[in-house]
Design a protein around this motif. Structure first.
Motif, PDB file in Angstrom:
ATOM      1  N   GLY A  11      34.357  14.660  47.263  1.00  0.00           N
ATOM      2  CA  GLY A  11      35.145  13.784  46.385  1.00  0.00           C
ATOM      3  C   GLY A  11      34.592  12.385  46.411  1.00  0.00           C
ATOM      4  O   GLY A  11      34.693  11.692  47.428  1.00  0.00           O
ATOM      5  N   LEU A  37      32.714  17.269  41.940  1.00  0.00           N
ATOM      6  CA  LEU A  37      32.684  18.158  40.770  1.00  0.00           C
ATOM      7  C   LEU A  37      31.655  17.691  39.751  1.00  0.00           C
ATOM      8  O   LEU A  37      31.108  18.486  38.992  1.00  0.00           O
ATOM      9  CB  LEU A  37      34.075  18.235  40.138  1.00  0.00           C
ATOM     10  CG  LEU A  37      35.153  18.947  40.964  1.00  0.00           C
ATOM     11  CD1 LEU A  37      36.496  18.880  40.247  1.00  0.00           C
ATOM     12  CD2 LEU A  37      34.766  20.394  41.238  1.00  0.00           C
ATOM     13  N   ASN A  71      37.621  14.506  53.270  1.00  0.00           N
ATOM     14  CA  ASN A  71      38.204  15.052  52.045  1.00  0.00           C
ATOM     15  C   ASN A  71      38.820  13.925  51.224  1.00  0.00           C
ATOM     16  O   ASN A  71      39.928  13.459  51.507  1.00  0.00           O
ATOM     17  CB  ASN A  71      39.256  16.101  52.422  1.00  0.00           C
ATOM     18  CG  ASN A  71      39.914  16.748  51.215  1.00  0.00           C
ATOM     19  OD1 ASN A  71      39.613  16.433  50.071  1.00  0.00           O
ATOM     20  ND2 ASN A  71      40.830  17.671  51.482  1.00  0.00           N
ATOM     21  N   THR A  73      39.222  14.116  47.794  1.00  0.00           N
ATOM     22  CA  THR A  73      39.581  14.655  46.493  1.00  0.00           C
ATOM     23  C   THR A  73      40.948  14.126  46.059  1.00  0.00           C
ATOM     24  O   THR A  73      41.643  13.446  46.825  1.00  0.00           O
ATOM     25  CB  THR A  73      39.631  16.190  46.562  1.00  0.00           C
ATOM     26  OG1 THR A  73      40.574  16.586  47.578  1.00  0.00           O
ATOM     27  CG2 THR A  73      38.260  16.758  46.904  1.00  0.00           C
ATOM     28  N   ALA A  76      46.144  16.806  44.649  1.00  0.00           N
ATOM     29  CA  ALA A  76      46.405  18.213  44.326  1.00  0.00           C
ATOM     30  C   ALA A  76      45.365  19.146  44.932  1.00  0.00           C
ATOM     31  O   ALA A  76      45.632  20.340  45.122  1.00  0.00           O
ATOM     32  CB  ALA A  76      46.446  18.400  42.807  1.00  0.00           C
ATOM     33  N   ALA A  77      44.191  18.632  45.259  1.00  0.00           N
ATOM     34  CA  ALA A  77      43.122  19.461  45.835  1.00  0.00           C
ATOM     35  C   ALA A  77      43.030  19.327  47.349  1.00  0.00           C
ATOM     36  O   ALA A  77      42.221  20.023  47.975  1.00  0.00           O
ATOM     37  CB  ALA A  77      41.783  19.093  45.202  1.00  0.00           C
ATOM     38  N   HIS A  78      43.832  18.464  47.957  1.00  0.00           N
ATOM     39  CA  HIS A  78      43.720  18.229  49.401  1.00  0.00           C
ATOM     40  C   HIS A  78      43.857  19.515  50.210  1.00  0.00           C
ATOM     41  O   HIS A  78      43.079  19.773  51.132  1.00  0.00           O
ATOM     42  CB  HIS A  78      44.779  17.217  49.850  1.00  0.00           C
ATOM     43  CG  HIS A  78      44.435  15.807  49.505  1.00  0.00           C
ATOM     44  ND1 HIS A  78      45.212  14.732  49.898  1.00  0.00           N
ATOM     45  CD2 HIS A  78      43.409  15.280  48.799  1.00  0.00           C
ATOM     46  CE1 HIS A  78      44.669  13.607  49.450  1.00  0.00           C
ATOM     47  NE2 HIS A  78      43.587  13.923  48.778  1.00  0.00           N
ATOM     48  N   ASP A  80      43.518  22.796  49.375  1.00  0.00           N
ATOM     49  CA  ASP A  80      42.464  23.802  49.207  1.00  0.00           C
ATOM     50  C   ASP A  80      41.193  23.399  49.951  1.00  0.00           C
ATOM     51  O   ASP A  80      40.580  24.224  50.649  1.00  0.00           O
ATOM     52  CB  ASP A  80      42.148  23.992  47.715  1.00  0.00           C
ATOM     53  CG  ASP A  80      43.219  24.797  46.991  1.00  0.00           C
ATOM     54  OD1 ASP A  80      44.043  25.438  47.677  1.00  0.00           O
ATOM     55  OD2 ASP A  80      43.231  24.782  45.753  1.00  0.00           O
ATOM     56  N   ILE A  81      40.782  22.148  49.817  1.00  0.00           N
ATOM     57  CA  ILE A  81      39.555  21.700  50.480  1.00  0.00           C
ATOM     58  C   ILE A  81      39.747  21.679  51.991  1.00  0.00           C
ATOM     59  O   ILE A  81      38.865  22.101  52.755  1.00  0.00           O
ATOM     60  CB  ILE A  81      39.129  20.320  49.964  1.00  0.00           C
ATOM     61  CG1 ILE A  81      38.796  20.395  48.466  1.00  0.00           C
ATOM     62  CG2 ILE A  81      37.938  19.786  50.752  1.00  0.00           C
ATOM     63  CD1 ILE A  81      37.649  21.319  48.122  1.00  0.00           C
TER      64      ILE A  81
END
Length: 372
Positions: A11, A37, A71, A73, A76-78, A80-81
């Motif tokens: 990120g 991404l 991390n 990101t 909302a992506a915290h 999953d990563i």
């Protein structure tokens, strides 16, 4: 300190620059990989860090040279990563909040414990001289027994300056989950953990207008409450009130005040590392500033990851997963209380992290001259 701690960054948005300014070239940290991404952004950032390689997120999480994943990101992506990092057998340090739901946050902490890896989480601003000097004053008895505190954050909203502010107004966003971690983390350092909360919330507008960048003038929907006020009952009996708002303009209230039987402390903005701590003791006729007496002097974002790299079995990371989960429990319980209209008992607790002795900037900002 031995070999540098090897870090991969996932990120590379707005906040990443602050972290990289602290970590890139630090003698105790080696940034070996970056991922985003946007592959072109990864390549651009890697080109500025000697020895760093741009790669996909999947490859970074599996990379054998990476010990800890930073991390950064969007919230909302915290989860999953972070969970992917833990499953790969690596430590993870997360930008706040730990996750956008309490269940995801608990999964991160529990899975890390099972895997034998560490979790760290922002904010690390509470390790600076501002919050730490205030804590030292409280622990040193300068205000007597602390009995209450107030925390206030009022702003018109981040869409004024952030070019892509959509996530601040989507589920998982809002002023509490975005800014609450700074204030609640500080209150935990100052007064200890929270046992119950009561909250109320409102929403002023259905849309926001982006005020900067290529999307200036674009309207975005508001899907969360944008003003929340709550009461925190600490386990030591102290009561804190907290207000976080994206609906106001400005306030004259101190970011945090702590009231004791023998005095009051005005604590600087916990979104920053330093700032003036002021004391009004019983019998005084005016406020007086306290000289910094604790904390990492001149600190910047990323000091929490350095603190994690330095931690051992005797002293766990100060910005650790247990505190972050307790902060998340406090915030999500406040939001649930506002919806349900009732007092909520928390299901977590956390130890106050070890205090930070006054540490001059040259003692923590140890850069490797060969890479700067």
């Amino acid at each position: 300190m031995g070999d540098p701690h090897r870090v991969g960054v996932v990120g590379l948005g707005v906040i990443s620059r602050a972290y990289l300014d602290t970590l890139a070239g630090h003698s105790e940290v080696d940034i070996v990989a970056v991922a985003d991404l946007d592959a072109s952004r990864s390549a651009q950032v890697a080109a500025t860090i000697p020895g760093a390689e741009a790669m996909s997120v999947e490859r970074l999480l599996a990379h054998p040279d990476v010990q800890t994943v930073l991390n950064l990101t969007i919230p909302a992506a915290h989860a999953d990563i972070s969970l992917g990092t833990i499953d790969a057998g690596k430590n993870v340090y997360v930008e706040k909040p730990l996750a956008v739901t309490f269940s995801d946050g608990r999964s991160i902490v529990e899975r890390a414990a099972s895997a034998g890896v560490r979790v760290g989480c922002a904010p690390d601003t509470v390790l600076g001289t501002g919050t730490q000097t205030a804590r030292a004053a409280i622990d040193g008895g300068l205000i007597g027994r602390p009995m209450s505190a107030s925390a206030v954050m009022v702003t018109p909203g981040h869409e004024r300056w952030h070019p892509n502010p959509d996530f601040y107004y989507a589920p998982g966003g809002g002023p509490m989950l975005d800014m609450g971690p700074y204030y609640i983390s500080a209150l935990i350092h100052l007064l200890g953990p929270v046992r119950s909360v009561t909250g109320a919330a409102s929403r002023l507008r259905a849309e926001r207008v982006i005020g900067s960048g290529p999307r200036t003038g674009q309207r975005i929907p508001v899907g969360v409450d944008t003003h929340l006020t709550g009461v925190l009952e600490h386990t030591n009996g102290a009561l804190s009130t907290i207000t976080t708002s994206f609906d106001g303009v400005r306030t004259t209230a101190a970011p945090i005040e702590v009231h004791g039987e023998a005095g009051t402390l005005a604590v600087p903005d916990p979104n920053y590392f330093d700032g003036e701590v002021r004391l009004f003791a019983l019998g005084d006729t005016e406020w007086r500033a306290l000289e910094p007496r604790a904390g990492y002097a001149g600190a910047s974002r990323g000091i929490g990851l350095i603190d994690l790299a330095r931690a051992d079995d005797q002293r766990p990371p100060r910005a650790d997963g247990d505190v972050a989960l307790h902060v998340l429990d406090t915030m999500t319980s406040l939001l649930r209380s506002a919806t349900e209209g009732q007092r909520i008992e928390l299901t977590t607790t956390a130890q106050r992290p070890a205090p930070v002795a006054l540490t001059p900037i040259e003692d923590w900002k140890a850069y490797d001259a060969k890479t700067r």
